[in-house]
Design an enzyme around this catalytic site. Sequence first.
Site, PDB file in Angstrom:
ATOM      1  N   GLU A  73      40.439   1.182 -40.265  1.00  0.00           N
ATOM      2  CA  GLU A  73      40.731  -0.250 -40.393  1.00  0.00           C
ATOM      3  C   GLU A  73      40.983  -0.564 -41.860  1.00  0.00           C
ATOM      4  O   GLU A  73      40.237  -0.098 -42.719  1.00  0.00           O
ATOM      5  CB  GLU A  73      39.527  -1.038 -39.856  1.00  0.00           C
ATOM      6  CG  GLU A  73      39.784  -2.492 -39.652  1.00  0.00           C
ATOM      7  CD  GLU A  73      38.596  -3.169 -38.932  1.00  0.00           C
ATOM      8  OE1 GLU A  73      38.071  -2.612 -37.938  1.00  0.00           O
ATOM      9  OE2 GLU A  73      38.205  -4.251 -39.384  1.00  0.00           O
ATOM     10  N   GLU A  86      31.553  -0.213 -37.164  1.00  0.00           N
ATOM     11  CA  GLU A  86      30.634  -0.874 -38.097  1.00  0.00           C
ATOM     12  C   GLU A  86      29.264  -1.106 -37.458  1.00  0.00           C
ATOM     13  O   GLU A  86      28.714  -2.206 -37.486  1.00  0.00           O
ATOM     14  CB  GLU A  86      31.238  -2.191 -38.587  1.00  0.00           C
ATOM     15  CG  GLU A  86      32.565  -1.964 -39.289  1.00  0.00           C
ATOM     16  CD  GLU A  86      33.175  -3.222 -39.919  1.00  0.00           C
ATOM     17  OE1 GLU A  86      32.688  -4.325 -39.647  1.00  0.00           O
ATOM     18  OE2 GLU A  86      34.138  -3.072 -40.689  1.00  0.00           O
TER      19      GLU A  86
HETATM   20  C1  GAL Z   1      35.969  -5.813 -39.793  1.00  0.00           C
HETATM   21  C2  GAL Z   1      35.655  -5.734 -38.318  1.00  0.00           C
HETATM   22  C3  GAL Z   1      36.726  -6.431 -37.508  1.00  0.00           C
HETATM   23  C4  GAL Z   1      37.026  -7.775 -38.089  1.00  0.00           C
HETATM   24  C5  GAL Z   1      37.455  -7.605 -39.509  1.00  0.00           C
HETATM   25  C6  GAL Z   1      37.859  -8.904 -40.168  1.00  0.00           C
HETATM   26  O1  GAL Z   1      34.869  -5.523 -40.571  1.00  0.00           O
HETATM   27  O2  GAL Z   1      35.586  -4.407 -37.913  1.00  0.00           O
HETATM   28  O3  GAL Z   1      36.301  -6.569 -36.182  1.00  0.00           O
HETATM   29  O4  GAL Z   1      35.889  -8.549 -37.993  1.00  0.00           O
HETATM   30  O5  GAL Z   1      36.368  -7.057 -40.227  1.00  0.00           O
HETATM   31  O6  GAL Z   1      38.191  -8.686 -41.509  1.00  0.00           O
END
Ligand code: GAL
Length: 818
Positions: free
Chosen positions: A510, A432
């Site tokens: 993710e 991100e």
């Molecule tokens: C994502 C990020 C993670 C964590 C997660 C929480 O956007 O990559 O590190 O912060 O959100 O939902």
Amino acid sequence: MRVVFSLCVNRNLVLLGWLLFVFLGNSLIYAQSRKTVDFNTDWSFRLDSTSDYRNSAIEFTDWRKLDLPHDWSIELPFDSLSAGSSGTGYLSGGVGWYKKKFALSQSENAKRVYVEFGGIYENSEVWINDVYLGRRPNGYVPILYDLTAHVHKDGEPNVMTVKVDNSKQPNSRFYAGSGIYRNVKLIFTDEVAIAHHGTFYTTPVVEKGKAIVNARFEIIHHTSTLPNAISIETQIHDPTGRVVAKKMMQGIQFDGMKIGTVVQEFEIAAPRLWSPDHPELYRGVTVLRHGTRELDRYETVFGIRSFGFDAKYGFSINGAPMKIRGVCLHSDLGALGMAFNRSAARRQLQTMKNMGVNGIRTSHNPAASEFLDLCDEMGFIVMNETFDVWKHHKNPFDYHLYWDAWHERDFADHIKRDRNHPSLFVWCMGNEAQEQWHDPALGKSIPRRLAAIVDSLDGTRPTTIASNEMSLDNPVLMSTAVDLIGYNYNHRKWSTFPEDHPGRKFIVTESTSALASRGQYDLVPIDAMRIWPLRWDIPFDGGNPDKSISAYDHVHTPWGSTHEESLRLFEAYPHISGMYVWTGFDYLGEPTPYTWPARSSYFGIVDLAGFPKDVYYLYQSIWTEKDVLHLLPHWNWQNGDTVDVVAYYNNADEVELFVNGMSKGRRKKEEDKLHVRWTVPYQAGSLTVVAYRDGIEMRRTIRQTAGEAVRLVIKNMQDTIDAGNYELAFLEVVAVDVEGNEVPYFNDWVEVETKVGGTVVATDNGNPTDLTSFQSSKRKAYNGKLLAIVKSNKGDDKITVAVHAKGLKSASRQLVVK
Ligand code: GAL
């Protein structure tokens, strides 16, 4: 014989050399071969940002004595005013000094001496006997210093000093700890040796009947008179230890170069292929000799496997399709903070394995190298990640400050450390990144540059970047330098990926970010989803007064989804090669959607103490062949309550719920649902679910209304523990009523005591709002459970642990020290 080997170029850093192979006859005297020594014990520590202790003459006998790995932040009190705030779990940083006095014996005299730190968070500087060895801002990469010219090797004392500056906060979005939190080793080698992380095994041909193993060795020498008549012999040991191939080359001459490359190739008949189900490990043992004298003996663990990613059909390994069913894990180990411990990491990974997980993303930075060893041995498809931040910041003092000067070296060191691991499949070069939005030029050039570094040092694994901006204008997402397009979240766009990115390969880097506290159930209709917070940029002031979150899989972040929703989509589309759920375990920091006193995350499928939340069994029911029949919630409510009851199951046609023996109806998973649900009025007694196949009962699960707690029980505990500091025992403590039913509302203080031997290292209960120090041996249970972590002390042959709570019968257990 004179053979010229090809030039091996590390594009970024060092120009390596030509090696010529000739027979020459000079004689050299070398000491014995390589030795690696644990350098973790007997350090002295002081947390002090005001004084300078670099001078080796400074007395430190009154400093705190400790063994590494060590994380000082986890020992500090939670502080609502800490600069890292909720992101880093309200635990503070500071400046810490470590010193160690040590002597080397005469026998090391002819050797080179290096120190390797597995990871120091962060901004470390190291001195040996007042000589400055260097500085390393990055908190996760391995750090190597050559001590040879500066240490006494005649028995005289040496003093090593390490300054760790983690005072500039915030510098991380999540808990990162402070200190020398990974293993430290001294490495002794000869003047001619295999370079540090200087082997690289690849398998260009992998077939059923044979595999070709290509092994590249960087050999380094420090002699002024050029050594010659050096030979290199490598033996390949199969997973049973049998030597299945060997090669020998003689007469290596360093043609004026300090470092050079040798290649050996092996054919392995009927190779035993590595896969998550059969993590078969080979070992290459390389011996450098001068005449008959052994100069170096270097072992490399590797695996033989083929794999591919396909735009249409996703991931395959050894010719067979396999979905990567993964989770993201941060590096902290809950109550232990960042201090690495192999048995704690193994417990995490085993818990994931039992749930059906076959992939780990080391979000968002290099994990401990021992963690990768465990992934090799236990069988996980690792997505190895290096950076959460590039040149543009997410926090005022994060890695962007060091990007320009350090990222190439840090990335190269990470790649060289890990590239032999058979569990490593994908390089994730960023997460991100702000460049997605704010810097089109860098958003284009950084992925290209990083991918080129991977190609030059590895070249056998695909790259990806975790992107969360789906616009086709996002230069990072659209970069053709990466092999796999990685989506964070955006599950509604997974199905149309082939149309949105024709011909490209896809992985979900993710997903999910659903929220739950283990064992917590709000009696609201569970199909009314709660989106907490409503938007990422709107502060959250709702939720439960005790900052708990209901565990029915009905609460998620606005960028995420329920577990069930993303799991269903992921399983439905073959073009989705893998999915790494955020997160396998809860972690310290990021208590989204709450703030103080919440100090750790709610995202985990398993809580911070290692106790599974209910959705663990949802995954298990889909991702494993094990018979699953899980029932939630507990059965201790008020008369008159209306309760949603949910079951996760597999290997059955339908399930039937009974309250006190009265059927509440048979159900099966409908449409695309992965659970079944009944809404029933509460009645104390028993809640039973029965699973049937072909009308025949296969199994049943019962929740009994628990009465008052009368005694404690220690569960799920190992019987033995290794001597010394490194292995830990994990005890699960519950309270039961007279009938032996676990009491789900038991939240009282429990005291953990080691009666014979042993030490209580930490306790936890999985409650994200518990501000009791993790080192405390007294802690409240949370929703019926408590965890105690115990280690053995020098000289123990057995350990007796007892647990006490007011008004309850105590429990005790014995551990045999091996
Ligand atoms: C994502 C990020 C993670 C964590 C997660 C929480 O956007 O990559 O590190 O912060 O959100 O939902």
